[in-house]
Design a protein around this motif. Structure first.
Motif, PDB file in Angstrom:
ATOM      1  N   THR A 170       5.947   2.297  -3.833  1.00  0.00           N
ATOM      2  CA  THR A 170       7.254   2.470  -4.528  1.00  0.00           C
ATOM      3  C   THR A 170       7.588   4.108  -4.241  1.00  0.00           C
ATOM      4  OG1 THR A 170       6.593   1.139  -6.446  1.00  0.00           O
ATOM      5  CG2 THR A 170       8.257   2.641  -6.876  1.00  0.00           C
ATOM      6  N   GLN A 171       8.666   4.562  -4.172  1.00  0.00           N
ATOM      7  CA  GLN A 171       9.351   5.552  -3.748  1.00  0.00           C
ATOM      8  C   GLN A 171       9.711   6.000  -5.047  1.00  0.00           C
ATOM      9  OE1 GLN A 171      13.282   7.056  -2.129  1.00  0.00           O
ATOM     10  NE2 GLN A 171      11.829   7.447  -0.152  1.00  0.00           N
ATOM     11  N   VAL A 172       8.932   7.320  -5.476  1.00  0.00           N
ATOM     12  CA  VAL A 172       9.020   7.813  -6.678  1.00  0.00           C
ATOM     13  C   VAL A 172       9.606   9.039  -6.871  1.00  0.00           C
ATOM     14  CG1 VAL A 172       7.511   8.523  -8.873  1.00  0.00           C
ATOM     15  CG2 VAL A 172       6.901   6.665  -7.443  1.00  0.00           C
ATOM     16  N   ILE A 173      10.546   9.370  -7.756  1.00  0.00           N
ATOM     17  CA  ILE A 173      11.246  10.531  -7.870  1.00  0.00           C
ATOM     18  C   ILE A 173      10.800  11.350  -9.196  1.00  0.00           C
ATOM     19  CG2 ILE A 173      13.534  11.769  -8.247  1.00  0.00           C
ATOM     20  CD1 ILE A 173      14.881   9.520  -6.516  1.00  0.00           C
ATOM     21  N   GLY A 217       0.733  -1.203  -0.008  1.00  0.00           N
ATOM     22  CA  GLY A 217      -0.025  -0.094  -0.139  1.00  0.00           C
ATOM     23  C   GLY A 217       0.799   1.034  -0.093  1.00  0.00           C
ATOM     24  N   ARG A 218      -0.004   2.246  -0.122  1.00  0.00           N
ATOM     25  CA  ARG A 218       0.968   3.672  -0.133  1.00  0.00           C
ATOM     26  C   ARG A 218       1.737   4.031   1.003  1.00  0.00           C
ATOM     27  NH1 ARG A 218      -1.693   5.904  -4.597  1.00  0.00           N
ATOM     28  NH2 ARG A 218      -3.605   5.249  -5.385  1.00  0.00           N
ATOM     29  N   SER A 219       1.483   3.564   2.127  1.00  0.00           N
ATOM     30  CA  SER A 219       2.237   3.723   3.407  1.00  0.00           C
ATOM     31  C   SER A 219       3.552   2.655   3.395  1.00  0.00           C
ATOM     32  CB  SER A 219       1.407   3.761   4.761  1.00  0.00           C
ATOM     33  OG  SER A 219       0.395   4.717   4.566  1.00  0.00           O
ATOM     34  N   SER A 220       3.652   1.776   2.491  1.00  0.00           N
ATOM     35  CA  SER A 220       4.732   0.874   2.764  1.00  0.00           C
ATOM     36  C   SER A 220       6.041   1.255   1.770  1.00  0.00           C
ATOM     37  CB  SER A 220       4.180  -0.476   2.196  1.00  0.00           C
ATOM     38  OG  SER A 220       3.124  -0.831   3.280  1.00  0.00           O
ATOM     39  N   PHE A 221       6.897   0.540   1.721  1.00  0.00           N
ATOM     40  CA  PHE A 221       8.073   0.645   0.929  1.00  0.00           C
ATOM     41  C   PHE A 221       8.560  -0.610   0.352  1.00  0.00           C
ATOM     42  CE2 PHE A 221      12.776   1.161   0.272  1.00  0.00           C
ATOM     43  CZ  PHE A 221      12.712   1.703  -1.134  1.00  0.00           C
ATOM     44  N   ASN A 222       8.350  -0.628  -0.887  1.00  0.00           N
ATOM     45  CA  ASN A 222       8.665  -2.298  -1.645  1.00  0.00           C
ATOM     46  C   ASN A 222       9.838  -2.468  -1.962  1.00  0.00           C
ATOM     47  OD1 ASN A 222       8.740  -0.468  -3.807  1.00  0.00           O
ATOM     48  ND2 ASN A 222       6.894  -1.468  -4.804  1.00  0.00           N
ATOM     49  N   GLY A 223      10.780  -1.472  -1.720  1.00  0.00           N
ATOM     50  CA  GLY A 223      12.289  -1.719  -2.203  1.00  0.00           C
ATOM     51  C   GLY A 223      12.607  -1.214  -3.518  1.00  0.00           C
ATOM     52  N   VAL A 224      11.359  -0.311  -4.095  1.00  0.00           N
ATOM     53  CA  VAL A 224      11.897   0.058  -5.477  1.00  0.00           C
ATOM     54  C   VAL A 224      11.979   1.562  -5.431  1.00  0.00           C
ATOM     55  CG1 VAL A 224      11.301   0.398  -7.807  1.00  0.00           C
ATOM     56  CG2 VAL A 224      10.984  -1.899  -6.681  1.00  0.00           C
ATOM     57  N   VAL A 225      12.984   2.321  -5.704  1.00  0.00           N
ATOM     58  CA  VAL A 225      12.988   3.597  -5.875  1.00  0.00           C
ATOM     59  C   VAL A 225      13.104   4.026  -7.554  1.00  0.00           C
ATOM     60  CG1 VAL A 225      14.363   5.839  -5.563  1.00  0.00           C
ATOM     61  CG2 VAL A 225      14.422   3.759  -3.803  1.00  0.00           C
ATOM     62  N   ALA A 226      11.929   4.474  -7.789  1.00  0.00           N
ATOM     63  CA  ALA A 226      11.841   4.708  -9.522  1.00  0.00           C
ATOM     64  C   ALA A 226      11.949   6.309  -9.760  1.00  0.00           C
ATOM     65  CB  ALA A 226      10.638   3.876 -10.048  1.00  0.00           C
ATOM     66  N   THR A 227      12.642   6.523 -10.882  1.00  0.00           N
ATOM     67  CA  THR A 227      12.649   7.943 -11.393  1.00  0.00           C
ATOM     68  C   THR A 227      11.770   7.828 -12.616  1.00  0.00           C
ATOM     69  OG1 THR A 227      14.861   8.522 -10.530  1.00  0.00           O
ATOM     70  CG2 THR A 227      14.075   9.742 -12.220  1.00  0.00           C
ATOM     71  N   VAL A 228      10.664   8.781 -12.731  1.00  0.00           N
ATOM     72  CA  VAL A 228       9.707   8.875 -13.803  1.00  0.00           C
ATOM     73  C   VAL A 228      10.031  10.190 -14.386  1.00  0.00           C
ATOM     74  CG1 VAL A 228       7.598   8.531 -14.416  1.00  0.00           C
ATOM     75  CG2 VAL A 228       8.264   7.261 -12.682  1.00  0.00           C
ATOM     76  N   PHE A 229      10.710   9.879 -15.660  1.00  0.00           N
ATOM     77  CA  PHE A 229      10.682  11.204 -16.495  1.00  0.00           C
ATOM     78  C   PHE A 229       9.261  11.328 -17.443  1.00  0.00           C
ATOM     79  CE2 PHE A 229      15.418  10.292 -15.797  1.00  0.00           C
ATOM     80  CZ  PHE A 229      15.592  11.419 -15.648  1.00  0.00           C
ATOM     81  N   GLY A 230       8.861  12.816 -17.401  1.00  0.00           N
ATOM     82  CA  GLY A 230       7.570  12.607 -17.909  1.00  0.00           C
ATOM     83  C   GLY A 230       6.425  12.479 -17.179  1.00  0.00           C
TER      84      GLY A 230
END
Length: 404
Positions: free
Chosen positions: A87-90, A56-69
């Motif tokens: 997912t932590q999203v940059i 869920g949104r309050s968890s961290f699944n181990g993925v740090v994703a940078t999303v361009f666009g």
């Protein structure tokens, strides 16, 4: 070096507000510059060990994703789905920070991070990718501007992002191309064909050269909320009063539109699928339709039928509409609502490549247009002030017969 320390009120004197002040040597070890810094684990090491929560949104699944666009049409759907699974999203952004403000709600506090960047500034690109183990490039342009050409964005920009991602040790790289992308697209109206599709093909080759393990998606026309497909044909500027011109009345163009949420879900699934590494997926809908009949159906859903004045005409003989295209390109220029490039691209038949996997190979159950399009076109309906719950409208018509 000394510091002043207040101990408290003096017990010898009964004067109010009297404090005892002493001095003591300042300990150099408390300086911030000497404090140990806990570094974020580099990609590919123990990042998955930081997983927390049950999902869920309050968890961290181990993925740090940078999303361009991420501020684009597909990007908003994708960021929401990534944040939904922890997912932590940059999100690199260019322009006003208010353009990305609403994306903060896609994840819990600290999960959605923003950073200003410029496509030609490699330092800013490095900063937004150095802590990520996943990079997704959705950057694209429907039209050229005075600052960015198709090649600047789709080729050189994509190549730079892929190269820096490789240098940063990124594990998974996803690149968004386009269906019908080819080195020399077959011309329909323009003699040189679509420059957009040509640049998308060149971008695929450039990205593969820098990051061979790239997962590439080639989407057809995507529809959904705030899209550029349904709203393109429902816009008054695309019509000539109430006539809608199409090249050869749209009888020689076959389209296979896909729901944007299906594409976003497929991108998320590809991140966690090891078999998707280095593959190309064509994001197409479940059915193929003739463009002219599809546009007729859109207008029936909007209650803009023949009684309203709607009529499909042949663009080849509509000189007034051709003049409008030239006027839009020359006068508006920077942000054209209509251009020959866009008209050329909309009349290219969707041709899937044999042997190339589709979204269904990533576990996606495709959405049918009749299940979604009536809802999406509801805001553009004529006589929209009537209440549908009162039974004053007929049941939405069925879509045209698909082409096998």
């Amino acid at each position: 070096m000394v510091v002043i320390q207040v101990i408290g009120r003096s017990s010898r004197h009964h004067l109010p507000g009297l404090y005892v002040v002493t001095t003591q040597p300042f300990q150099q070890k408390y300086l911030c510059s000497n404090a140990p810094v806990k570094k974020f684990p580099p990609p590919g090491t123990d990042l998955p060990s930081l997983k927390r929560g049950t999902g869920g949104r309050s968890s961290f699944n181990g993925v740090v994703a940078t999303v361009f666009g991420a501020t684009g049409f597909l990007g908003r759907y994708l960021v929401n789905k990534l944040g939904k699974i922890g997912t932590q999203v940059i999100i690199p952004y260019r322009g006003e920070s208010y353009d990305v403000l609403r994306l903060r709600m896609c994840g819990d506090l600290g999960q959605i991070l923003f950073f200003p960047f410029h496509l030609s500034d490699e330092d800013s690109l490095y900063k937004v990718m150095k802590y990520s183990n996943v990079v997704i490039n959705l950057i694209g342009r429907d039209f050229e501007t005075r600052n960015f050409t198709f090649d600047d964005v789709h080729v050189e920009g994509a190549k730079t992002i892929a190269r820096i991602a490789k240098d940063c040790g990124v594990q998974r790289f996803v690149h968004m191309s386009a269906l019908n992308a080819a080195e020399k697209p077959k011309p329909v109206i323009l003699k040189s064909g679509s420059q957009f599709l040509a640049s998308k093909w060149a971008g695929e080759q450039a990205v593969r050269q820098e990051f061979p393990e790239t997962t590439v998606f080639r989407p057809a026309d995507m529809y959904g909320h705030e899209d550029r497909f349904l709203r393109y044909y429902s816009h008054f500027w695309r019509r000539n009063i109430r006539n809608l011109p199409l090249w050869k009345k749209g009888r020689e163009t076959i389209k296979q539109p896909v729901f944007v949420s299906d594409v976003a879900e497929a991108i998320v699934n590809s991140i966690f699928d090891p078999d998707a590494v280095g593959k190309t997926f064509e994001a197409i809908g479940p059915r193929r339709y003739e463009l002219g009949e599809l546009v007729d159906w859109f207008h029936l859903l909007m209650k803009k039928d023949a009684d309203w004045g709607y009529k499909r005409t042949d663009l080849r003989y509509d000189l007034i509409f051709q003049t409008r295209i030239f006027f839009t390109e020359k006068v508006i220029g920077k942000y054209p609502l209509l251009s020959w490039e866009r008209v050329e691209r909309e009349h290219v038949t969707d041709t899937p490549t044999r042997g190339v996997p589709s979204l269904e190979d990533l576990g996606i159950t495709l959405t049918y247009m009749e299940d979604r399009v009536p809802f999406e076109l509801r805001p553009f309906r004529a006589l929209a002030y009537y209440d549908t719950e009162l039974g004053e409208f007929e049941k939405p018509p069925a879509p045209p017969a698909p082409i096998m």
